[in-house]
Scaffold this active site. Sequence first.
Site, PDB file in Angstrom:
ATOM      1  N   ASP A 179     140.330  54.453  92.961  1.00  7.51           N
ATOM      2  CA  ASP A 179     138.930  54.264  92.546  1.00  7.51           C
ATOM      3  C   ASP A 179     138.327  53.067  93.294  1.00  7.51           C
ATOM      4  O   ASP A 179     137.180  53.121  93.753  1.00  7.51           O
ATOM      5  CB  ASP A 179     138.886  54.037  91.025  1.00  7.51           C
ATOM      6  CG  ASP A 179     137.583  54.494  90.397  1.00  7.51           C
ATOM      7  OD1 ASP A 179     136.862  55.309  91.010  1.00  7.51           O
ATOM      8  OD2 ASP A 179     137.282  54.028  89.270  1.00  7.51           O
ATOM      9  N   HIS A 191     132.713  60.084  95.069  1.00 11.59           N
ATOM     10  CA  HIS A 191     132.591  60.487  93.666  1.00 11.59           C
ATOM     11  C   HIS A 191     131.897  61.851  93.533  1.00 11.59           C
ATOM     12  O   HIS A 191     132.176  62.586  92.583  1.00 11.59           O
ATOM     13  CB  HIS A 191     131.882  59.422  92.827  1.00 11.59           C
ATOM     14  CG  HIS A 191     132.827  58.360  92.323  1.00 11.59           C
ATOM     15  ND1 HIS A 191     133.243  57.325  93.108  1.00 11.59           N
ATOM     16  CD2 HIS A 191     133.466  58.218  91.127  1.00 11.59           C
ATOM     17  CE1 HIS A 191     134.090  56.560  92.412  1.00 11.59           C
ATOM     18  NE2 HIS A 191     134.249  57.085  91.207  1.00 11.59           N
ATOM     19  N   HIS A 229     134.681  64.098  93.957  1.00 10.60           N
ATOM     20  CA  HIS A 229     135.470  64.028  92.714  1.00 10.60           C
ATOM     21  C   HIS A 229     134.874  64.948  91.654  1.00 10.60           C
ATOM     22  O   HIS A 229     135.582  65.723  91.008  1.00 10.60           O
ATOM     23  CB  HIS A 229     135.521  62.589  92.190  1.00 10.60           C
ATOM     24  CG  HIS A 229     135.907  62.502  90.746  1.00 10.60           C
ATOM     25  ND1 HIS A 229     134.978  62.571  89.718  1.00 10.60           N
ATOM     26  CD2 HIS A 229     137.113  62.412  90.153  1.00 10.60           C
ATOM     27  CE1 HIS A 229     135.612  62.522  88.561  1.00 10.60           C
ATOM     28  NE2 HIS A 229     136.906  62.415  88.792  1.00 10.60           N
ATOM     29  N   HIS A 277     141.544  60.241  87.491  1.00  9.03           N
ATOM     30  CA  HIS A 277     140.247  60.052  88.154  1.00  9.03           C
ATOM     31  C   HIS A 277     140.412  59.454  89.557  1.00  9.03           C
ATOM     32  O   HIS A 277     139.930  60.014  90.545  1.00  9.03           O
ATOM     33  CB  HIS A 277     139.392  59.137  87.263  1.00  9.03           C
ATOM     34  CG  HIS A 277     138.114  58.676  87.893  1.00  9.03           C
ATOM     35  ND1 HIS A 277     136.974  59.444  87.917  1.00  9.03           N
ATOM     36  CD2 HIS A 277     137.800  57.528  88.534  1.00  9.03           C
ATOM     37  CE1 HIS A 277     136.011  58.788  88.533  1.00  9.03           C
ATOM     38  NE2 HIS A 277     136.476  57.624  88.931  1.00  9.03           N
TER      39      HIS A 277
END
Length: 356
Positions: free
Chosen positions: A172, A255, A258, A272
Site C-alpha cells: 500500500d 488503486h 485494485h 488490500h
Amino acid sequence: MYITGARFPGRYVQAPGLISRLGAQAETLGKHALVILDRNLADVLRGPLEEGVKPLSAVISVHGGECSEQEITRNVEEGRAKGVDMIIGVGGGKALDTAKSVAFRLGGLPCVIVPTIAASDAPCSALAVVYKESDHSVDYDYFLPRNPDLVLVDTQIIAQAPSRFLAAGIGDALATWYEAESSRIADAPNCWGTHGSALAFEIARFCRDTIVEYGAEALRECDAGEAGPAFERVVEANILLSGAGFESGGVAGAHAIHHGLCELPDVHHHLHGEKVAIGVLATLLIHGNRDEYEKVRDYCLSVRLPTRLSDIGIVEVSDEKLQAVAQRACRPGEIMENEPITVTPDMVVAALRQLA
Ligand SMILES: [Zn+2]
C-alpha cells in the site's frame, strides 16, 4: 480558487509497549471512552487495555467483525447509552473504521485509533469503508470531516502479527509515491478536493525511500517478533507517511486497478496492499516505463509482495476476467482519471496480460 494542502491525524505516537500509556496519551481528549475492540484480539488485549486505559474510565465493546451500518449503529447506541465522550478503536481496519464512523455519528467525539497490524495506510485517514453485512461487498466510502485525533501505535503488538500484514502495508505504501506523482503531473485533486502541497509530495517521497531502504530488514525483524529499528521505520512509513501521503497527494492508477481486481472473487483471500502492489506494476506497464517496472518488480520480490496475477489468486486468466477488472478500473469519474495520460480498458487489459 486553486487550493493546496495536506491533512494529518491530530497526533501520532509510536513505541513498543505503548498501549500501557493509552489513557495517559488520550486523557487530553476525554474522560469516559467507548473502546471498540477487534474480536480477534479480544482475549489477548482485554487485560492490557483495561490496565493501559487508566485513568480514563472505559466501556469495552467487542467488534462484530464487519464495518457495516448495523455495527456502526449498534456502537452509536452503546456509546449514547453509556454517555461516553471519546471513542477508541483497537484492531484491524474494520474495527478502526467503525470507531471513526461512530465518533462522527456521535456528534464528532474525539477519536483515538490503535492499529494492531500495519497492513494498510487507513489508520491515519479521515475515510471509512462501510460494507454490507449481507454479502460483504462495499456499501459506501464514508468521507469524514476530521482525521483521528490521536493514532497510537504499539509496535510490540504489531510485531506479534504475521509478517504478511507488514508486507501488505509495504504494498500500500509503495503505491503512495507513484499515485501522488501521477496526481501532481496530472494536476489532479486529492480525495478532499484540494491539490497536494509541496509537503504532501515530500511525504510521499520519504515514504517510498523509507520502505525501499528498510523494507526487507523490517520483515526479518517481524519474523522474529521484534520491533527492531528497521521495523519501527517501516511501520511509520506504512501507517503515517503513506496515510498522509495518499490523503494529501492523491490516489490514481494503482488503486483504480485494485478496485478493478476486487471485482473478481479469485482475489478475495488476498490483502488490500497485495492487490495494490499488482496495481502499481500494471500502471508502470501502462505507462510503458519498463525500467521502473523491472526495478519495482525486483523490489516487490525482496519484500514478499506479489508480482504475478497468480500470486493474488487469479490462476486462470481469461479475457472476460481482465475486461471486468479493466472496466471497473476505468469507470468514468474514477481515480484512474488522475493519471496524466488517458487510460483505456484495453490498456489495462494489455498490462495485466503481461503479469499473467
Ligand atoms: Zn490503499
